[in-house]
Design an enzyme around this catalytic site. Sequence first.
Site, mmCIF file in Angstrom:
data_model
loop_
_atom_site.group_PDB
_atom_site.id
_atom_site.type_symbol
_atom_site.label_atom_id
_atom_site.label_comp_id
_atom_site.label_asym_id
_atom_site.label_seq_id
_atom_site.Cartn_x
_atom_site.Cartn_y
_atom_site.Cartn_z
ATOM 1 N N HIS A 40 0.871 -1.188 0.000
ATOM 2 C CA HIS A 40 0.000 0.000 0.000
ATOM 3 C C HIS A 40 0.906 1.236 0.000
ATOM 4 O O HIS A 40 0.958 2.000 0.965
ATOM 5 C CB HIS A 40 -0.914 -0.041 1.223
ATOM 6 C CG HIS A 40 -2.131 0.832 1.136
ATOM 7 N ND1 HIS A 40 -2.422 1.620 0.029
ATOM 8 C CD2 HIS A 40 -3.153 1.051 2.012
ATOM 9 C CE1 HIS A 40 -3.563 2.266 0.247
ATOM 10 N NE2 HIS A 40 -4.017 1.940 1.436
ATOM 11 N N GLN A 98 -0.428 4.886 0.738
ATOM 12 C CA GLN A 98 -0.718 5.070 2.159
ATOM 13 C C GLN A 98 0.553 5.430 2.918
ATOM 14 O O GLN A 98 0.583 6.340 3.749
ATOM 15 C CB GLN A 98 -1.309 3.769 2.732
ATOM 16 C CG GLN A 98 -1.570 3.823 4.219
ATOM 17 C CD GLN A 98 -2.649 4.822 4.566
ATOM 18 O OE1 GLN A 98 -3.736 4.773 4.010
ATOM 19 N NE2 GLN A 98 -2.368 5.758 5.467
ATOM 20 N N CYS A 108 -4.020 3.593 9.185
ATOM 21 C CA CYS A 108 -4.449 4.009 7.844
ATOM 22 C C CYS A 108 -5.963 4.175 7.732
ATOM 23 O O CYS A 108 -6.436 4.847 6.835
ATOM 24 C CB CYS A 108 -3.943 3.014 6.801
ATOM 25 S SG CYS A 108 -4.676 1.374 6.957
HETATM 26 N N1 NVA Z 1 -4.613 -3.698 5.546
HETATM 27 C C1 NVA Z 1 -5.882 -3.104 5.196
HETATM 28 C C2 NVA Z 1 -5.699 -1.701 4.738
HETATM 29 C C3 NVA Z 1 -6.983 -0.989 4.419
HETATM 30 C C4 NVA Z 1 -6.790 0.384 3.881
HETATM 31 C C5 NVA Z 1 -6.552 -3.939 4.119
HETATM 32 O O1 NVA Z 1 -5.858 -4.372 3.180
HETATM 33 O O2 NVA Z 1 -7.758 -4.164 4.230
HETATM 34 N N1 CP Z 2 -6.498 3.808 4.140
HETATM 35 C C1 CP Z 2 -7.169 3.489 3.026
HETATM 36 O O1 CP Z 2 -6.597 3.075 2.026
HETATM 37 O O2 CP Z 2 -8.511 3.685 3.105
HETATM 38 P P1 CP Z 2 -9.591 3.222 2.052
HETATM 39 O O3 CP Z 2 -9.606 1.714 2.094
HETATM 40 O O4 CP Z 2 -10.883 3.820 2.540
HETATM 41 O O5 CP Z 2 -9.209 3.706 0.692
#
Ligand code: NVA
Ligand code: CP
Length: 284
Positions: free
Chosen positions: A127, A130, A243
């Site tokens: 990510h 982020q 996040c």
């Molecule tokens: N680790 C989480 C981040 C969400 C923004 C996911 O992948 O669901």
């Molecule tokens: N932190 C983040 O990526 O949030 P969303 O899943 O809402 O995009």
Amino acid sequence: MSHFLDIHSLNKQALLALLDQAQQYRSNKGKGEAILAGKTVAMIFEKPSNRTRVSFEVGIRHLGGEVISLQGAEVGLGKREPVKDVARVLSGYVDAVVIRTFSHDIIQEFARYATVPVINGLTDQSHPCQVLADLLTIQRYFPDFSQLKICYLGDENNVSRSLSEAAQILGSQMALSGPSHALGGYGDRVNDPIAAIKDAHVVVTDTWVSMGDDEKDLSPYYQYQVNQELMAHARPDAIILHCLPAYRGKEITDEMIESDQSKVFEEAENRVYAQQAVLARYLT
Ligand code: NVA
Ligand code: CP
């Protein structure tokens, strides 16, 4: 033309330059020269999103660009048609593609066939957008990354992996503490959460169940919850990042996420500025 799929694709100089640019956008609340005028960005979301979608859309519009957001089911990446076909078709229509998907292989395959920049809006492994916003947030409180201890508590996932890549590049100390170390990567694995958080400047956590994860027993995770008791072992001026979305009572208590140490909403806002810096670097 290059893609932004992982933090580790950047060297220290490039990463710091992105943060400088993001800082400029932050100072101007995301307003700036219309560097994306005449350009269109397509975004494909195969998982839900609030922050990533809205922050990209707003950031792109502030820079004069157009944006088209598509839900995964309408495109059917690898289902309705092969990933490599979607990559080539969209490359003929738009100037960049942001993708949120499951397997990292999908975005890598897309990027191999795309002739426009591909930006990772989250995969199961990574990510990076982020983490740029996280670094921008950290930098305001602790400008020297080489003097930092970052502690990540909970489930090792896409966020912890990208964060640990950033820590490696920037020379920050990184301690990870949680029940599983499935993803490998940089950082010290410290089983004892108290030892992991000790004297940390930055404490980071995330959901214990990421999008697309199977159900699992959460009982081993509670000892890694960000709560008052554990935070007492971090530096008194430590900041807390998450996040979002957050699950209060699981990875973090309501008290801690609502505390003055928590910078989670600043972190969420910083998504706009960090991504504007990415767009400026990869699209212009
Ligand atoms: N680790 C989480 C981040 C969400 C923004 C996911 O992948 O669901
Ligand atoms: N932190 C983040 O990526 O949030 P969303 O899943 O809402 O995009």
